[in-house]
Design a protein around this motif. Structure first.
Motif, PDB file in Angstrom:
ATOM      1  N   LEU A   1      48.988  39.359  37.993  1.00  0.00           N
ATOM      2  CA  LEU A   1      47.650  39.783  37.558  1.00  0.00           C
ATOM      3  C   LEU A   1      47.108  40.885  38.459  1.00  0.00           C
ATOM      4  O   LEU A   1      46.472  41.829  37.978  1.00  0.00           O
ATOM      5  CB  LEU A   1      46.699  38.588  37.556  1.00  0.00           C
ATOM      6  CG  LEU A   1      46.887  37.564  36.432  1.00  0.00           C
ATOM      7  CD1 LEU A   1      45.912  36.414  36.599  1.00  0.00           C
ATOM      8  CD2 LEU A   1      46.691  38.227  35.082  1.00  0.00           C
ATOM      9  N   PHE A   2      47.347  40.765  39.766  1.00  0.00           N
ATOM     10  CA  PHE A   2      46.949  41.837  40.676  1.00  0.00           C
ATOM     11  C   PHE A   2      47.637  43.144  40.301  1.00  0.00           C
ATOM     12  O   PHE A   2      47.004  44.211  40.275  1.00  0.00           O
ATOM     13  CB  PHE A   2      47.306  41.465  42.116  1.00  0.00           C
ATOM     14  CG  PHE A   2      46.385  40.475  42.749  1.00  0.00           C
ATOM     15  CD1 PHE A   2      45.010  40.589  42.621  1.00  0.00           C
ATOM     16  CD2 PHE A   2      46.875  39.408  43.494  1.00  0.00           C
ATOM     17  CE1 PHE A   2      44.147  39.670  43.202  1.00  0.00           C
ATOM     18  CE2 PHE A   2      46.036  38.496  44.085  1.00  0.00           C
ATOM     19  CZ  PHE A   2      44.668  38.620  43.937  1.00  0.00           C
ATOM     20  N   LEU A   3      48.939  43.056  40.010  1.00  0.00           N
ATOM     21  CA  LEU A   3      49.695  44.260  39.642  1.00  0.00           C
ATOM     22  C   LEU A   3      49.207  44.831  38.316  1.00  0.00           C
ATOM     23  O   LEU A   3      49.058  46.057  38.168  1.00  0.00           O
ATOM     24  CB  LEU A   3      51.184  43.922  39.565  1.00  0.00           C
ATOM     25  CG  LEU A   3      52.129  45.081  39.258  1.00  0.00           C
ATOM     26  CD1 LEU A   3      52.013  46.174  40.316  1.00  0.00           C
ATOM     27  CD2 LEU A   3      53.566  44.584  39.164  1.00  0.00           C
ATOM     28  N   LEU A   4      48.936  43.962  37.343  1.00  0.00           N
ATOM     29  CA  LEU A   4      48.430  44.415  36.048  1.00  0.00           C
ATOM     30  C   LEU A   4      47.061  45.069  36.190  1.00  0.00           C
ATOM     31  O   LEU A   4      46.787  46.114  35.570  1.00  0.00           O
ATOM     32  CB  LEU A   4      48.364  43.233  35.080  1.00  0.00           C
ATOM     33  CG  LEU A   4      47.917  43.537  33.649  1.00  0.00           C
ATOM     34  CD1 LEU A   4      48.898  44.483  32.977  1.00  0.00           C
ATOM     35  CD2 LEU A   4      47.794  42.249  32.839  1.00  0.00           C
ATOM     36  N   ALA A   5      46.196  44.479  37.017  1.00  0.00           N
ATOM     37  CA  ALA A   5      44.879  45.073  37.242  1.00  0.00           C
ATOM     38  C   ALA A   5      45.005  46.432  37.924  1.00  0.00           C
ATOM     39  O   ALA A   5      44.258  47.366  37.610  1.00  0.00           O
ATOM     40  CB  ALA A   5      44.027  44.132  38.091  1.00  0.00           C
ATOM     41  N   ALA A   6      45.947  46.564  38.852  1.00  0.00           N
ATOM     42  CA  ALA A   6      46.151  47.847  39.527  1.00  0.00           C
ATOM     43  C   ALA A   6      46.636  48.907  38.535  1.00  0.00           C
ATOM     44  O   ALA A   6      46.179  50.066  38.576  1.00  0.00           O
ATOM     45  CB  ALA A   6      47.159  47.679  40.663  1.00  0.00           C
TER      46      ALA A   6
END
Length: 258
Positions: free
Chosen positions: A27-32
């Protein structure tokens, strides 16, 4: 110390495993990726200083996404643990209750390094390496404060929605305190009793809350104005408020009867 550190490290490890199983790093990667796409789109709309617009939008979006995802995970994880009676079971075990809180805080603090490092790497093309490192370390301190406050709210309120609302209100108010003080003491504020009372209340809040408006400042990236003195200020506030919030959460844990 060892009777407390050993279970703390175990709790921290299982906290990180829970985050991995919840796909939080993804999710962190997707948000980035979403923040980078939004910043690239706004760059095409900007008529002047498109690079600065892209960097500012990307920095703001990464910071907000990291805070939101981390706080949401902490609060929902603690609420689910309380609903499943797992918290009562852990607190009934023959270990110091401080070990449970320390383990959770260690796990969440380690988890906060993921969005901080990822955000720093994404900002690297827009600023000097030293400024990116300063900005990422400041973001890590901001995330640690949010994690400690989220843990306190989740432990005290024991309901996800009130805890999320309290954490959101705390973060927004702490980010806006500098601007509120400027408005309260500006020449246009006037000198009536109501305005003086409001200004005094804002000053009291400024003494109690962390000055998150001094954290992760975008101008550090755009104009290279950050220095290590600013990082020392961030580190001092982070240490003070994380210790204070953890102590408040520990008081709540010890007052419970199991």
């Amino acid at each position: 110390m060892m009777p407390m550190l050993s279970p703390s490290f175990t709790i921290a490890r299982y906290t990180l495993l829970e985050a991995l199983r919840s796909r939080l790093p993804w999710l962190f990667l997707l948000a980035a990726c979403g923040a980078a796409a939004l910043a690239g789109f706004l760059q095409q709309l900007a008529l002047t200083e498109s690079g600065a617009v892209q960097a500012a939008m990307l920095a703001a979006t990464l910071r907000l996404a990291g805070v939101f995802l981390l706080a949401t995970f902490i609060i929902t994880s603690m609420a689910r643990e309380a609903a499943d009676r797992g918290l009562e079971l852990l607190l009934a075990l023959p270990m110091p209750r401080a070990a449970y809180l320390l383990g959770k805080l260690l796990g969440y603090s380690t988890l906060a390094a993921v969005p901080a490092v990822l955000s720093g790497l994404l900002m690297a093309p827009f600023a000097a390496p030293a400024q990116c490192a300063l900005w990422a370390l400041s973001l890590l301190g901001e995330l640690w404060i949010v994690a400690a406050f989220s843990l306190l709210c989740a432990a005290s309120l024991q309901q996800a929605l009130p805890a999320l609302a309290a954490t959101g209100g705390f973060y927004v108010l702490a980010r806006m305190l500098g601007s509120l003080q400027l408005l309260a003491h500006g020449p246009q504020a006037g000198d009536s009793l109501v305005q003086r009372t409001t200004a005094g209340a804002i000053d009291v809040l400024a003494l109690l809350l962390p000055r998150l408006d001094a954290f992760t400042r975008t101008e550090w990236l755009l104009y290279a104005t950050g220095d290590w003195q600013a990082l020392l200020n961030v580190a001092a506030q982070t240490g003070i408020y994380v210790a204070l919030l953890a102590s408040c959460a520990l008081c709540d844990f010890y007052r419970r009867n199991i």
